[in-house]
Design an enzyme around this catalytic site. Structure first.
Site, PDB file in Angstrom:
ATOM      1  N   SER A 243       0.847  -1.186   0.000  1.00  0.00           N
ATOM      2  CA  SER A 243       0.000   0.000   0.000  1.00  0.00           C
ATOM      3  C   SER A 243       0.884   1.239   0.000  1.00  0.00           C
ATOM      4  O   SER A 243       2.115   1.151   0.047  1.00  0.00           O
ATOM      5  CB  SER A 243      -0.907   0.008   1.235  1.00  0.00           C
ATOM      6  OG  SER A 243      -0.120   0.115   2.421  1.00  0.00           O
ATOM      7  N   LYS A 244       0.244   2.410  -0.020  1.00  0.00           N
ATOM      8  CA  LYS A 244       1.021   3.652  -0.047  1.00  0.00           C
ATOM      9  C   LYS A 244       1.923   3.788   1.165  1.00  0.00           C
ATOM     10  O   LYS A 244       3.026   4.313   1.081  1.00  0.00           O
ATOM     11  CB  LYS A 244       0.080   4.857  -0.145  1.00  0.00           C
ATOM     12  CG  LYS A 244      -0.537   5.030  -1.523  1.00  0.00           C
ATOM     13  CD  LYS A 244      -1.321   6.329  -1.608  1.00  0.00           C
ATOM     14  CE  LYS A 244      -1.870   6.533  -3.023  1.00  0.00           C
ATOM     15  NZ  LYS A 244      -2.604   7.801  -3.158  1.00  0.00           N
ATOM     16  N   ARG A 245       1.462   3.302   2.305  1.00  0.00           N
ATOM     17  CA  ARG A 245       2.286   3.447   3.503  1.00  0.00           C
ATOM     18  C   ARG A 245       3.523   2.552   3.443  1.00  0.00           C
ATOM     19  O   ARG A 245       4.505   2.795   4.134  1.00  0.00           O
ATOM     20  CB  ARG A 245       1.466   3.134   4.760  1.00  0.00           C
ATOM     21  CG  ARG A 245       1.009   1.696   4.889  1.00  0.00           C
ATOM     22  CD  ARG A 245       0.075   1.509   6.080  1.00  0.00           C
ATOM     23  NE  ARG A 245      -0.469   0.163   6.146  1.00  0.00           N
ATOM     24  CZ  ARG A 245       0.106  -0.842   6.785  1.00  0.00           C
ATOM     25  NH1 ARG A 245       1.249  -0.643   7.406  1.00  0.00           N
ATOM     26  NH2 ARG A 245      -0.468  -2.031   6.818  1.00  0.00           N
ATOM     27  N   HIS A 246       3.497   1.523   2.593  1.00  0.00           N
ATOM     28  CA  HIS A 246       4.656   0.650   2.419  1.00  0.00           C
ATOM     29  C   HIS A 246       5.602   1.165   1.348  1.00  0.00           C
ATOM     30  O   HIS A 246       6.784   0.856   1.357  1.00  0.00           O
ATOM     31  CB  HIS A 246       4.217  -0.768   2.001  1.00  0.00           C
ATOM     32  CG  HIS A 246       3.407  -1.484   3.024  1.00  0.00           C
ATOM     33  ND1 HIS A 246       2.201  -2.069   2.719  1.00  0.00           N
ATOM     34  CD2 HIS A 246       3.615  -1.716   4.335  1.00  0.00           C
ATOM     35  CE1 HIS A 246       1.698  -2.638   3.809  1.00  0.00           C
ATOM     36  NE2 HIS A 246       2.538  -2.441   4.794  1.00  0.00           N
ATOM     37  N   GLY A 247       5.092   1.880   0.384  1.00  0.00           N
ATOM     38  CA  GLY A 247       5.926   2.307  -0.731  1.00  0.00           C
ATOM     39  C   GLY A 247       5.265   2.169  -2.082  1.00  0.00           C
ATOM     40  O   GLY A 247       5.916   2.339  -3.115  1.00  0.00           O
TER      41      GLY A 247
END
Length: 477
Positions: A243-247
């Site tokens: 997801s966005k929080r992972h990259g």
């Protein structure tokens, strides 16, 4: 067999890490076999496709150096060709017109669910021997459905997943053209792969369900399907979908974060592929060693810290012709136009060991181009206390007359320290804060040599003035 691969993004959003890895694998496979690599923009969904997304894809691939061997192919420009193939399938009895309304299809699926059956199109408009079809309803534009084989199986020999078998009885008749005449995804992909001579389709695991349908259409057209390799997805470090929080952000954001193209690609090539225990590869080594056999069938996990580590390995050794333009780009983002500054290669060399990203390098190099507007409070409190005023005065006097070379400047700092019976830190650290606004810079002799005498003296003067104005605060600290 001459190898041809393709990367086929849909311009309905940004070019993310998963897409970049697919493009990289396709590019490497073709490059390592003297083959062709082509770019296809799958923009038939005109409502969701945007020109901005297309340009972002092109810009991202250009920055990464994943160059195609010919101009991009746009599906939106191939409508006539798709219509030609659809007409051929109709004429050969391999496709048919379906007049079922949305309401009929909804009722059909509801009845199937009530019977605990898998919801699917029941073939009511499919021509069959001995079957009498009703008259087409007036004023209804039909969809076109592919007449999927009713018996047998589709065998897909996947280079990553192995041999997979699909029972044709599990598939209903796929819509290949909507009521408005526009072709659907699976038809377009098949025609494009056929016309472009694609020999190997390397794509994400989310396309596995499309493969048997596409194989059946290709075989109906008398074309041997390409070799398929479905790459497992990338997971976050916690084992869930990236997801966005992972990259999972746009590749342009990775540039903004300070990644180098080859640093990012090197990290991505190791997400699911290996060549022994080697971690760092030049682009040439990636091309030489990449193969499909060593792609793992298990999902890879994205690790941002590992990505930064790999990027730093590149940053430490990359040539100036790669690093200098990136430094210029990042400095421009900070409001500094340094494109013609002859010091850039030397600044890169002074900073490369200390920085793991180009963004960090730019931020830590701003002081070479612009005097500090303020001093870091913690550093000023620590290093601008006694005997800093006297030290800076002594340094100013010696630097005003020194030979402006790193070796001579190094000697000046040591001589001032010796003359005042001070440790080197008591001299170098106040000077660093005066020059950069903070206590961390490259070695002081390099720092001085990369600045002009006039700038150095002006910044020492400004620090002395600041010390005089803040003498009481400095004394109390």
């Amino acid at each position: 067999m001459s190898v041809t691969t393709r990367f086929a993004p849909s311009p309905t959003g940004f070019l993310h890490i998963g897409g970049v890895r697919t493009a990289l694998f396709s590019w490497l496979f073709a490059r390592g076999r003297d083959g062709r690599y082509v770019l296809r923009i799958e923009d038939t969904d005109r409502e969701r496709s945007t020109d901005e997304a297309v340009q972002a894809i092109l810009d991202g691939l250009s920055w990464l150096g994943l160059d195609a061997d010919e101009a991009p192919v746009y599906q939106s420009a191939r409508s006539e060709r798709y219509r030609e193939v659809i007409d051929h399938l109709l004429a050969e009895g391999l496709a048919y017109r379906c007049y079922a309304s949305k309401e009929e299809l909804d009722a059909m699926r509801e009845a199937q669910r009530a019977r605990k059956e898998k919801p699917r199109y029941d073939g009511r408009w499919r021509p069959m021997p001995g079957k009498e079809l009703p008259e087409p309803p007036a004023g209804v534009d039909p969809v076109i459905r592919f007449a999927n084989p009713l018996e047998g199986e589709v065998v897909v020999s996947d280079e990553i997943k192995g041999v997979t078998r699909f029972d044709n009885a599990e598939f209903d008749d796929l819509i290949i053209a909507r009521a408005d005449g526009s072709p659907t995804y699976n038809l377009c992909v098949v025609v494009d792969d056929m016309d472009m001579g694609i020999t190997h389709v390397i794509r994400g695991n989310d396309h596995v369900a499309n493969t048997p349908r596409q194989v059946n259409i290709l075989k109906a057209l008398g074309v041997e399907p390409p070799v398929y390799a479905h790459v497992p997805m990338i997971l976050g470090p916690d084992g869930v979908k990236l997801s966005k929080r992972h990259g999972a952000v746009s590749v342009t954001e990775y540039r903004a974060m300070g990644f180098l193209p080859d640093g990012l690609l090197n990290y991505l090539v190791r997400l699911g592929w290996s060549h022994g225990d080697q971690e760092v590869f030049s682009r040439e080594e990636m091309i030489q060693h990449f193969n499909l056999e060593h792609i793992s069938s298990s999902p890879a996990r994205f690790d941002m810290e590992k990505a930064w580590w790999v990027n730093h390995q590149y940053l430490k050794q990359a040539p100036h012709d790669i690093l200098v333009p990136e430094l210029v780009w990042h400095l421009q983002r900070l409001g500094i136009d340094a494109e013609s500054d002859a010091r850039l290669p030397a600044i890169v060399d002074a900073q490369r060991e200390r920085c793991r990203s180009m963004a960090e390098m730019a931020e830590k190099s701003v002081f070479f181009f612009s005097a500090p507007q303020e001093y870091a409070e913690k550093d000023a409190k620590k290093h601008f206390k006694e005997p800093a005023p006297e030290v800076l005065q002594a340094l100013r006097g010696r630097l005003a007359e020194a030979d402006w070379q790193a070796e001579a400047l190094h000697a000046v700092v040591h001589e001032v320290a010796g003359a005042n019976e001070l440790g080197l830190g008591k001299v170098a650290q106040p000077l660093r804060v005066a020059l950069s606004g903070a206590a961390v810079t490259p070695p002081i002799d390099q720092t001085l040599a990369l600045m002009t005498r006039e700038d150095v003296l002006a910044r020492i003067d400004a620090a002395i003035v600041w010390l005089s104005a803040n003498a009481d605060a400095a004394a109390s600290s």
